[in-house]
Design a protein around this motif. Sequence first.
Motif, PDB file in Angstrom:
ATOM      1  N   TYR A 140      32.019  -6.781  16.646  1.00 29.54           N
ATOM      2  CA  TYR A 140      30.993  -7.648  17.224  1.00 29.54           C
ATOM      3  C   TYR A 140      31.213  -9.091  16.773  1.00 29.54           C
ATOM      4  CZ  TYR A 140      28.450  -3.514  18.748  1.00 29.54           C
ATOM      5  OH  TYR A 140      28.102  -2.346  19.376  1.00 29.54           O
ATOM      6  N   LYS A 141      30.650 -10.008  17.538  1.00 31.02           N
ATOM      7  CA  LYS A 141      30.747 -11.426  17.207  1.00 31.02           C
ATOM      8  C   LYS A 141      29.376 -12.070  17.326  1.00 31.02           C
ATOM      9  CE  LYS A 141      32.124 -12.439  21.989  1.00 31.02           C
ATOM     10  NZ  LYS A 141      33.228 -12.860  22.875  1.00 31.02           N
TER      11      LYS A 141
ATOM     12  N   SER B   1      23.605 -18.353   2.660  1.00 36.51           N
ATOM     13  CA  SER B   1      24.600 -17.313   2.914  1.00 36.51           C
ATOM     14  C   SER B   1      24.729 -17.055   4.403  1.00 36.51           C
ATOM     15  CB  SER B   1      24.190 -16.018   2.201  1.00 36.51           C
ATOM     16  OG  SER B   1      22.956 -15.569   2.692  1.00 36.51           O
ATOM     17  N   LEU B   2      25.934 -16.769   4.819  1.00 38.27           N
ATOM     18  CA  LEU B   2      26.206 -16.471   6.216  1.00 38.27           C
ATOM     19  C   LEU B   2      26.304 -14.965   6.397  1.00 38.27           C
ATOM     20  CD1 LEU B   2      28.910 -19.183   6.976  1.00 38.27           C
ATOM     21  CD2 LEU B   2      26.482 -19.253   7.560  1.00 38.27           C
ATOM     22  N   VAL B   3      25.683 -14.458   7.458  1.00 34.13           N
ATOM     23  CA  VAL B   3      25.737 -13.031   7.749  1.00 34.13           C
ATOM     24  C   VAL B   3      26.976 -12.762   8.592  1.00 34.13           C
ATOM     25  CG1 VAL B   3      24.579 -11.099   8.846  1.00 34.13           C
ATOM     26  CG2 VAL B   3      23.231 -12.846   7.665  1.00 34.13           C
ATOM     27  N   THR B   4      27.823 -11.868   8.118  1.00 28.98           N
ATOM     28  CA  THR B   4      29.046 -11.534   8.850  1.00 28.98           C
ATOM     29  C   THR B   4      28.744 -10.469   9.890  1.00 28.98           C
ATOM     30  OG1 THR B   4      30.347 -11.965   6.867  1.00 28.98           O
ATOM     31  CG2 THR B   4      31.416 -10.702   8.630  1.00 28.98           C
ATOM     32  N   PRO B   5      29.131 -10.698  11.150  1.00 32.91           N
ATOM     33  CA  PRO B   5      28.884  -9.684  12.191  1.00 32.91           C
ATOM     34  C   PRO B   5      29.571  -8.376  11.839  1.00 32.91           C
ATOM     35  CG  PRO B   5      29.571 -11.776  13.156  1.00 32.91           C
ATOM     36  CD  PRO B   5      29.800 -11.891  11.682  1.00 32.91           C
TER      37      PRO B   5
ATOM     38  N   ILE C  65      26.968  -9.740  19.790  1.00 35.43           N
ATOM     39  CA  ILE C  65      27.364  -8.979  20.974  1.00 35.43           C
ATOM     40  C   ILE C  65      28.773  -8.443  20.736  1.00 35.43           C
ATOM     41  CG2 ILE C  65      25.917 -10.333  22.547  1.00 35.43           C
ATOM     42  CD1 ILE C  65      28.457 -11.801  23.457  1.00 35.43           C
ATOM     43  N   PRO C  66      29.197  -7.422  21.488  1.00 37.07           N
ATOM     44  CA  PRO C  66      30.550  -6.887  21.303  1.00 37.07           C
ATOM     45  C   PRO C  66      31.620  -7.960  21.521  1.00 37.07           C
ATOM     46  CG  PRO C  66      29.220  -5.373  22.595  1.00 37.07           C
ATOM     47  CD  PRO C  66      28.420  -6.634  22.466  1.00 37.07           C
ATOM     48  N   ASP C  67      32.746  -7.807  20.832  1.00 33.72           N
ATOM     49  CA  ASP C  67      33.852  -8.768  20.963  1.00 33.72           C
ATOM     50  C   ASP C  67      34.297  -8.924  22.411  1.00 33.72           C
ATOM     51  OD1 ASP C  67      33.996  -9.427  18.285  1.00 33.72           O
ATOM     52  OD2 ASP C  67      35.420  -7.824  17.800  1.00 33.72           O
TER      53      ASP C  67
END
Length: 437
Positions: free
Chosen positions: A10-11, A2-6, A23-25
């Motif tokens: 944030y990205k 599974s992938l963790v969505t930011p 970190i912030p976008d």
Amino acid sequence: MSLVTPKKGYKSVPWLFGKKIEIPDEWEVKSIKELGEIVTGNTPDTTNNEYYHSDFLWASPIDLQKEKYVKQTNVMVSKKGFSISRKIPKDSVLVVCIGSTIGKIGIASVEMSTNQQINSIICNENDSHFIYYQLLHNNYLIKNIANQSAIPILNKTEFGKLKLFIPTKITEQQKIATILSNVDNLIESTGMVITNSKKVKKGLMQKLLTQGIGHTKFKKVPWLFGKDIEIPEEWEVKKTDDIFDFLISGTNARSDLNDVGEIHYIHYGDIHTKWNNELNFDSEKTPRIDKEKVSRLPLLKEGDLIIADASEDVEGSGTSISLKNIKNKKIVAGLHTLVLRRKDETISFEFMKYLTSISYVKIQITSWVTGAKVFGLNKKSCKEIKVPLPPLSEQQKIATILSNIDSKIESQEQYKENLQKLKKSLMQKLLTGEVRV
């Protein structure tokens, strides 16, 4: 997998060891070489005296991180020496990249130069103060990436590859730097207050412990090396052997100590580094030791004076503490300590903790210590120390004055420690973008 969505705003970006970090976008990951020009310092010929004078700052690692700004240096160069140095402008960020102190950081307070152990960043459109704090926060990266040979080194190329989190808007960089600078200013000003308070205490101690309070009549008494000293007429001189019983102490090494043993153990190293004149068991912790390892030692009592009989420098010889608020605790004194217990009420508990700070006493201690790399004071010499002793009522007045100053200094030091904790917390939150400003 599974992938963790930011989280929103944030990205996820690649980071060290194949990991990713959020970190912030609006932030970017940039290498140091993208943040500005990197200048490696140099050293003018040290055999040419014309290159060295008190004209221009020339920094080496020893000059960094005493405070944020590099305002003075141990060595300075002349106009001629500066002309062949690699100059860096005011507000450049200096980083030690060679040697045992690798990772030390500072900011140039004026146009200056450095030696070759320091790489400096002349920032382009980025805020140099933000870069300073980001490097300070990521100091561990410099040490980890450095070539761990006999002499740690991070060359200019590898230093330039080091990556940092950078807000794209310089206004955000400046806001973060301003917040952290304000805390730094408070830490620095509090440090100055503490330094001044200690100077006041030192001056008062010198006067109170040799001249007392309000005396107008003095007498001469025989002292060391055939000389006399003057003390108030009401005072008397007694040897420590007349005032105290000397108890035995332990020989246990640090390796014998733990956190759970039944017995509290006073180690001479802690007397030098942890406590100032007094060990208050209501607020301080000590190492522990198992009972069977110290069964022959006497348990200490309230007011006992513990002297460290070994020191790495002469000035530290005879550093001592008195014990306070022991209550039901079981305590022993360990390796390289002398244990003094008063025989009667000739000397007050409160006054005892300042005993080895009396200048006349300190002179005797430093005169009698022996050794080269480690200086020691033996029990026989300690028993011969002469003490100028005020009447009991005056001892208590002197101790009260000095204790009040000690309390003030302790409060100031606690405030400074809290500010340092606040700074650490703010750096973690602001320099990762966890909290936005």
